[in-house]
Design a protein around this motif. Structure first.
Motif, PDB file in Angstrom:
ATOM      1  N   UNK A 236      28.293  30.860  36.137  1.00  0.00           N
ATOM      2  CA  UNK A 236      28.781  31.911  37.019  1.00  0.00           C
ATOM      3  C   UNK A 236      29.830  32.758  36.312  1.00  0.00           C
ATOM      4  N   UNK A 237      29.924  34.040  36.668  1.00  0.00           N
ATOM      5  CA  UNK A 237      30.995  34.866  36.110  1.00  0.00           C
ATOM      6  C   UNK A 237      32.363  34.295  36.489  1.00  0.00           C
ATOM      7  N   UNK A 238      33.310  34.419  35.597  1.00  0.00           N
ATOM      8  CA  UNK A 238      34.645  33.902  35.882  1.00  0.00           C
ATOM      9  C   UNK A 238      35.251  34.534  37.129  1.00  0.00           C
ATOM     10  N   UNK A 239      34.919  35.802  37.378  1.00  0.00           N
ATOM     11  CA  UNK A 239      35.450  36.462  38.569  1.00  0.00           C
ATOM     12  C   UNK A 239      34.919  35.794  39.837  1.00  0.00           C
ATOM     13  N   UNK A 240      33.674  35.337  39.794  1.00  0.00           N
ATOM     14  CA  UNK A 240      33.102  34.645  40.950  1.00  0.00           C
ATOM     15  C   UNK A 240      33.731  33.263  41.119  1.00  0.00           C
ATOM     16  N   UNK A 241      33.940  32.561  40.005  1.00  0.00           N
ATOM     17  CA  UNK A 241      34.601  31.259  40.062  1.00  0.00           C
ATOM     18  C   UNK A 241      35.991  31.409  40.675  1.00  0.00           C
ATOM     19  N   UNK A 242      36.710  32.413  40.218  1.00  0.00           N
ATOM     20  CA  UNK A 242      38.059  32.663  40.720  1.00  0.00           C
ATOM     21  C   UNK A 242      38.039  32.941  42.212  1.00  0.00           C
ATOM     22  N   UNK A 243      37.111  33.780  42.646  1.00  0.00           N
ATOM     23  CA  UNK A 243      37.038  34.134  44.068  1.00  0.00           C
ATOM     24  C   UNK A 243      36.679  32.921  44.921  1.00  0.00           C
ATOM     25  N   UNK A 244      35.730  32.096  44.439  1.00  0.00           N
ATOM     26  CA  UNK A 244      35.309  30.926  45.225  1.00  0.00           C
ATOM     27  C   UNK A 244      36.414  29.882  45.338  1.00  0.00           C
ATOM     28  N   UNK A 245      37.228  29.747  44.313  1.00  0.00           N
ATOM     29  CA  UNK A 245      38.373  28.832  44.399  1.00  0.00           C
ATOM     30  C   UNK A 245      39.381  29.360  45.419  1.00  0.00           C
ATOM     31  N   UNK A 246      39.689  30.654  45.308  1.00  0.00           N
ATOM     32  CA  UNK A 246      40.670  31.255  46.212  1.00  0.00           C
ATOM     33  C   UNK A 246      40.205  31.209  47.659  1.00  0.00           C
ATOM     34  N   UNK A 247      38.934  31.541  47.903  1.00  0.00           N
ATOM     35  CA  UNK A 247      38.418  31.562  49.263  1.00  0.00           C
ATOM     36  C   UNK A 247      38.295  30.163  49.843  1.00  0.00           C
ATOM     37  N   UNK A 248      37.974  29.189  49.012  1.00  0.00           N
ATOM     38  CA  UNK A 248      37.920  27.810  49.488  1.00  0.00           C
ATOM     39  C   UNK A 248      39.313  27.339  49.889  1.00  0.00           C
ATOM     40  N   UNK A 249      40.308  27.668  49.072  1.00  0.00           N
ATOM     41  CA  UNK A 249      41.696  27.333  49.425  1.00  0.00           C
ATOM     42  C   UNK A 249      42.061  27.936  50.775  1.00  0.00           C
ATOM     43  N   UNK A 250      41.783  29.205  50.944  1.00  0.00           N
ATOM     44  CA  UNK A 250      42.161  29.886  52.189  1.00  0.00           C
ATOM     45  C   UNK A 250      41.516  29.224  53.401  1.00  0.00           C
ATOM     46  N   UNK A 251      40.218  28.957  53.296  1.00  0.00           N
ATOM     47  CA  UNK A 251      39.484  28.380  54.420  1.00  0.00           C
ATOM     48  C   UNK A 251      39.993  26.983  54.755  1.00  0.00           C
TER      49      UNK A 251
END
Length: 292
Positions: A110-125
């Motif tokens: 996966x693109x690093x930008x997608x990895x970053x977003x999925x980590x951040x969004x998982x944290x938020x949720x």
């Protein structure tokens, strides 16, 4: 006849006495309550079988960390549903909820930008569901790189578990590349547990077991974790902790500032730290500067 001390260039020693360790260097940090051993667990994916696993842990006083994919919570699956979002806070009460990315994406595909977003969004949720900070993680598929580690750190992750098993009881050198002692399916699991419990105290030791609760259900092997929990629970010389509790405590020990002569210690963290000196167990409070 030995020369008097004053005649030896000012060196303060007595050749007729054997060398012994200086008392001021005998201070050693411990886990809470003066313990030297810790046990923690780490389970991924958040399937419905976590309910039984949590019951087993609670029965024996064990602590676990559960890495959840917020994007799959509540979904039906033919081989086991995922836990519902509304039960997360209550189900994992007393344990830890941690990141596993939103969709269990493969970090190396996966693109690093997608990895970053999925980590951040998982944290938020997950923070919204639990009402607390979520700063731990495990890498999906156990895959990571220096770039993925950097992204996780930038998103506020303090530690992340790999799938590497060492068979050892050492503390991690790098919490963002945290290797376990073993997977629960290791045929040596009970033997490793017995070895851990019986080993002499040599600094701080840690046994770290990881896996997926669905493996017990799919393999009809709940006896594995039940037997291990019965063996390891109720030990008065073991600290039972979540991953983040261990990470924060050890990180706080490593952050302590000592004077050059080792007689003064300053705790710049928010953790109360425990240490042993000359057979006595004491504490070093947050923000405290103390003569040892």
């Amino acid at each position: 006849m030995p020369l008097p001390l004053a005649s030896r260039g000012g060196l303060c020693y007595d050749e007729e006495k054997p060398f012994s360790r200086r008392e001021d260097l005998s201070m050693e940090f411990t886990y809470p309550q003066g313990l030297k051993k810790a046990l923690t667990f780490s389970y991924d994916d958040g399937r419905e079988f976590d309910r039984r696993l949590v019951e087993i842990f609670n029965q024996h006083g064990l602590k676990g960390t559960f890495h959840l994919n917020s994007g799959t919570l509540g979904l039906h699956a033919p081989n086991g549903d995922f836990v519902a979002p509304g039960e997360v806070k209550e189900l994992y009460q007393g344990h830890e909820v941690a990141v596993h990315t939103v969709s269990h994406l493969h970090p190396m595909s996966s693109p690093l930008s997608q990895v970053s977003r999925e980590i951040a969004e998982d944290r938020k949720a997950l923070e919204a569901l639990t009402g607390g900070l979520v700063v731990g993680m495990s890498y999906p598929y156990g895959c990571y790189s220096d770039e993925v580690v950097a992204v996780a750190k930038a998103q506020g992750i303090l530690y992340s578990r790999t799938t590497v098993a060492t068979g050892e009881f050492h503390l991690p050198a790098d919490f963002l590349r945290w290797h376990s002692t073993c997977h629960h399916g290791d045929p040596r699991l009970l033997d490793l547990g017995k070895k851990f419990l019986a080993a002499p105290d040599m600094g701080l030791s840690l046994m770290y077991v990881w896996g997926h609760s669905f493996e017990f259900a799919w393999g009809n092997s709940w006896h594995i974790i039940e037997d291990f929990a019965a063996l390891m629970g109720g030990q008065d010389h073991v600290w039972y902790c979540t991953n983040i509790q261990l990470c924060r405590y050890v990180s706080a020990i490593r952050a302590v500032e000592l004077s050059a002569d080792g007689k003064l210690a300053y705790n710049p963290t928010g953790e109360t730290l425990w240490y042993e000196s000359n057979g006595q167990v004491s504490t070093l409070a947050p923000g405290e500067c103390k003569a040892l």
